[in-house]
Scaffold this motif. Structure first.
Motif, short mmCIF file in Angstrom:
data_model
loop_
_atom_site.label_atom_id
_atom_site.label_comp_id
_atom_site.label_asym_id
_atom_site.label_seq_id
_atom_site.Cartn_x
_atom_site.Cartn_y
_atom_site.Cartn_z
N ALA A 5 -13.16 -5.34 9.01
CA ALA A 5 -11.99 -5.26 8.14
C ALA A 5 -10.89 -4.53 8.90
N GLN A 6 -9.66 -4.99 8.72
CA GLN A 6 -8.51 -4.42 9.42
C GLN A 6 -7.39 -4.21 8.41
N PHE A 7 -6.80 -3.01 8.44
CA PHE A 7 -5.65 -2.69 7.60
C PHE A 7 -4.57 -2.10 8.48
N ASP A 8 -3.36 -2.64 8.35
CA ASP A 8 -2.22 -2.20 9.16
C ASP A 8 -1.09 -1.87 8.20
N LEU A 9 -0.55 -0.67 8.31
CA LEU A 9 0.50 -0.17 7.43
C LEU A 9 1.77 0.07 8.24
N VAL A 10 2.90 -0.44 7.77
CA VAL A 10 4.18 -0.21 8.44
C VAL A 10 5.24 0.15 7.41
N LYS A 11 6.24 0.89 7.89
CA LYS A 11 7.39 1.22 7.04
C LYS A 11 8.65 0.70 7.73
N PRO A 12 9.28 -0.33 7.14
CA PRO A 12 10.48 -0.90 7.76
C PRO A 12 11.60 0.13 7.90
N ARG A 13 12.34 0.01 8.99
CA ARG A 13 13.50 0.87 9.24
C ARG A 13 14.66 0.55 8.30
N PHE A 14 14.75 -0.72 7.89
CA PHE A 14 15.90 -1.19 7.13
C PHE A 14 15.42 -2.04 5.96
N GLN A 50 2.26 -5.25 -3.94
CA GLN A 50 3.24 -4.24 -3.56
C GLN A 50 3.23 -3.06 -4.52
N LYS A 51 3.02 -3.31 -5.81
CA LYS A 51 3.00 -2.23 -6.80
C LYS A 51 1.86 -1.24 -6.49
N ARG A 52 0.69 -1.77 -6.22
CA ARG A 52 -0.46 -0.90 -5.91
C ARG A 52 -0.25 -0.19 -4.57
N LEU A 53 0.32 -0.88 -3.60
CA LEU A 53 0.62 -0.26 -2.31
C LEU A 53 1.56 0.92 -2.52
N ASP A 54 2.61 0.73 -3.32
CA ASP A 54 3.56 1.81 -3.61
C ASP A 54 2.87 3.00 -4.28
N GLU A 55 1.92 2.71 -5.18
CA GLU A 55 1.18 3.79 -5.86
C GLU A 55 0.33 4.58 -4.89
N LEU A 56 -0.27 3.91 -3.93
CA LEU A 56 -1.19 4.57 -2.98
C LEU A 56 -0.46 5.28 -1.84
N TRP A 57 0.60 4.69 -1.31
CA TRP A 57 1.26 5.24 -0.12
C TRP A 57 2.70 5.70 -0.35
N GLY A 58 3.31 5.30 -1.42
CA GLY A 58 4.73 5.57 -1.62
C GLY A 58 5.51 4.29 -1.41
N GLU A 59 6.75 4.29 -1.83
CA GLU A 59 7.56 3.07 -1.78
C GLU A 59 8.02 2.72 -0.37
N GLY A 60 8.17 1.43 -0.17
CA GLY A 60 8.81 0.95 1.05
C GLY A 60 7.89 0.49 2.16
N GLU A 116 -7.45 -0.19 -2.31
CA GLU A 116 -8.08 1.11 -2.58
C GLU A 116 -9.06 1.47 -1.47
N GLU A 117 -9.84 0.50 -1.05
CA GLU A 117 -10.80 0.70 0.04
C GLU A 117 -10.06 1.03 1.34
N LYS A 121 -10.36 4.42 3.60
CA LYS A 121 -10.71 4.38 5.02
C LYS A 121 -9.60 5.03 5.87
N MET A 122 -8.34 4.77 5.53
CA MET A 122 -7.23 5.37 6.26
C MET A 122 -7.25 6.89 6.10
N THR A 123 -7.56 7.35 4.90
CA THR A 123 -7.65 8.79 4.64
C THR A 123 -8.77 9.40 5.48
N LEU A 124 -9.92 8.74 5.54
CA LEU A 124 -11.03 9.23 6.37
C LEU A 124 -10.61 9.32 7.83
N LEU A 125 -9.98 8.29 8.34
CA LEU A 125 -9.54 8.29 9.73
C LEU A 125 -8.56 9.42 9.99
#
Length: 147
Positions: A5-14, A50-60, A116-117, A121-125
């Motif tokens: 499993a692979q999860f990649d998180l990015v925050k756009p500059r614009f 996107q709604k769940r992503l915003d809840e877990l990591w913050g908006e954007g 959620e998973e 995993k990101m929190t563990l890392l």
């Protein structure tokens, strides 16, 4: 049998409608198609929550959640296909993150990971570093040691 499993998180500059993001957004379908045609690709979440992503990591933030045969297949896609050109352009489009932005972990071959998973995993890392439960690309080839 386990798959990666692979999860990649990015925050756009614009914002999405900013012309400086056009190169990223206009290539998304092409890059996803490259992944889906790769022999090591298994699955990619296409109904992004996107709604769940915003809840877990913050908006954007934006993310990719996918399954691969193994780390070598994922690395082959990332670094030895046209995806690499877009990966190298990442700093144009995305802000640096304080913690890790990619996490990998093993799942059963009939399991589809959730946000959620991925968050767990990101929190563990982030909190304990690479382990058998959550690791990154650099640590994906280290020998497994069980204490």
């Amino acid at each position: 049998m386990a798959i990666l499993a692979q999860f990649d998180l990015v925050k756009p500059r614009f914002s999405k409608d900013d012309p400086r993001m056009e190169g990223f957004y206009s290539s998304t379908q092409y890059v996803n198609g490259l992944a889906e045609r790769h022999p090591g690709f298994i699955w990619r979440e296409s109904n992004e929550d996107q709604k769940r992503l915003d809840e877990l990591w913050g908006e954007g933030y934006l993310y990719t959640l996918s399954l691969w045969k193994d780390p070598e297949a994922l690395k082959d896609f990332l670094y030895r296909t046209p995806h690499d050109e877009f990966r190298r352009r990442g700093p144009e489009w995305f802000l640096p993150l304080r913690g890790p932005r990619v996490v990998l972990w093993w799942v059963d071959n009939n399991h589809f990971p959730t946000l959620e998973e991925a968050h767990e995993k990101m929190t563990l890392l982030y909190e304990i570093g690479p382990s058998l439960q959550a690791f990154d690309l650099k640590s994906s080839t280290l020998p497994a040691v069980i204490y």
